[in-house]
Write an enzyme that holds these catalytic residues in place. Structure first.
Site, mmCIF file in Angstrom:
data_model
loop_
_atom_site.group_PDB
_atom_site.id
_atom_site.type_symbol
_atom_site.label_atom_id
_atom_site.label_comp_id
_atom_site.label_asym_id
_atom_site.label_seq_id
_atom_site.Cartn_x
_atom_site.Cartn_y
_atom_site.Cartn_z
ATOM 1 N N VAL A 162 0.911 -1.012 0.106
ATOM 2 C CA VAL A 162 0.135 0.076 0.102
ATOM 3 C C VAL A 162 0.816 1.365 0.048
ATOM 4 O O VAL A 162 1.888 1.213 0.822
ATOM 5 C CB VAL A 162 -0.818 0.090 1.158
ATOM 6 C CG1 VAL A 162 -1.879 1.147 1.210
ATOM 7 C CG2 VAL A 162 -1.936 -1.355 1.256
ATOM 8 N N LYS A 163 0.519 2.180 -0.832
ATOM 9 C CA LYS A 163 1.053 3.355 -0.874
ATOM 10 C C LYS A 163 0.554 4.405 -0.388
ATOM 11 O O LYS A 163 -0.707 4.661 -0.649
ATOM 12 C CB LYS A 163 1.571 3.698 -2.342
ATOM 13 C CG LYS A 163 2.095 5.193 -2.535
ATOM 14 C CD LYS A 163 2.556 5.247 -3.963
ATOM 15 C CE LYS A 163 2.964 6.768 -4.431
ATOM 16 N NZ LYS A 163 3.745 6.782 -5.700
ATOM 17 N N THR A 164 0.962 5.193 0.623
ATOM 18 C CA THR A 164 0.209 6.403 1.049
ATOM 19 C C THR A 164 0.972 7.530 1.334
ATOM 20 O O THR A 164 2.310 7.493 1.360
ATOM 21 C CB THR A 164 -0.765 5.995 2.297
ATOM 22 O OG1 THR A 164 -1.951 6.741 2.646
ATOM 23 C CG2 THR A 164 0.160 5.732 3.740
#
Ligand code: R5P
Length: 299
Positions: free
Chosen positions: A201-203
């Site tokens: 997950v990229k955030t």
């Protein structure tokens, strides 16, 4: 046809149990071999971290500053990144197939910056990602956005197809123009991506409570860079994100819009892989920048 091997002195080492290594990446122990192998082309097993270089901005905003000529401006940076994040168009047209780095292909798209950004659909299929030898596919997820359900569904369709072929999916939590980037929101969005199957997950980073975002997400989080900051500030953000549980960074503008992109990329590596503080890494940036200024430009 080889002769039968009747050697009596074979070395089976019957007293040595076969090693059964634990896969190094958070939440990833139960994946199939191919998926783990692809993840290990993005994350370095030695540090468990990654420095990804994001250059996919053109898929919705055209020739972004710093990306006007990927062949000229970006290819020299590639050896300093662990993995690239880019579109299949940029990959096929401008990146040589001799590339040794992992790469994550952008698999969602549709609206440009002139339209509602959350109205994305899938923009490539998994077979093309396999054909390219991609390490993962990236899909934008707009939790709280107008087309939230559609973008979540884009991701879950890719996850289903990805599992059939050992292709990981990177869910990108997209905040759009109106949503707050606080720990409560980012914790919600990242957890939804992981629960619904994203393997990475990229955030964005948030100054308050980012450690709760990473702890609450059962798969690796990579930090998005965001808009260009002064180099020391960008390094501080990367340092804090790693110290607070991120498994790496996926930075674009803070690298390729820097005055000295290679120096900045090397400084980010020092933070992510070598445990340098932001100040120590800034000294790396300054030193590499100074040295490269002494090298005459290629004719
Ligand atoms: C944007 O949606 C793109 O996916 C970029 O990869 C992402 O924003 C990271 O790039 P930057 O560090 O420039 O924000």
């Amino acid at each position: 046809m080889p002769e039968a091997d009747a050697t009596e002195s074979k070395q089976f080492h019957a007293d040595v149990p076969q090693a059964s290594e634990h896969f190094f990446l958070k939440g990833s122990a139960a994946y199939d071999w191919g998926m783990q192998n692809r993840l290990a082309r993005i994350f370095r097993p030695a540090s468990g971290h990654t420095v990804m270089l994001a250059i996919d901005h053109g898929y919705f905003q055209g020739p972004t500053t710093g990306l006007e000529r990927i062949d000229l401006n970006i290819l020299p940076l590639v050896p300093y990144a662990d993995a690239l994040m880019l579109t299949r168009g940029a990959l096929r047209s401008m990146v040589p197939p001799t590339i040794q780095q992992g790469f994550v292909v952008r698999a969602s798209g549709g609206p440009s910056i002139l339209k509602e950004l959350s109205n994305e659909q899938l923009a490539m299929d998994v077979d093309d990602a396999l054909r390219l030898g991609a390490s993962a596919m990236a899909v934008q997820v707009y939790v709280g956005g107008e087309f939230e359900t559609q973008t979540v569904h884009n991701m879950t369709m890719l996850v289903d197809e990805g599992y059939k072929r050992g292709m990981p999916v990177l869910g990108v939590t997209a905040v759009g123009k109106d949503l707050a980037r606080d720990a409560r929101y980012l914790g919600l969005a990242t957890r939804i991506c992981a629960e619904l199957g994203a393997q990475i997950v990229k955030t964005y980073y948030c100054a308050e409570g980012f450690e709760k975002v990473t702890a609450g997400c059962p798969v690796p989080i990579v930090m998005a860079g965001g808009k260009k900051l002064p180099e020391l500030e960008a390094l501080e953000m990367a340092y804090n994100a790693i110290a607070e549980g991120a498994a790496g960074v996926d930075m674009g503008r803070n690298i390729f819009q820097s005055d000295a992109p290679i120096a900045m990329l090397r400084a980010v590596r020092a933070v992510v892989h070598d445990g340098f503080t932001a100040q120590q890494a800034f000294e790396v940036y300054e030193a590499v920048r100074r040295d490269s200024a002494l090298v005459p430009a290629a004719v």
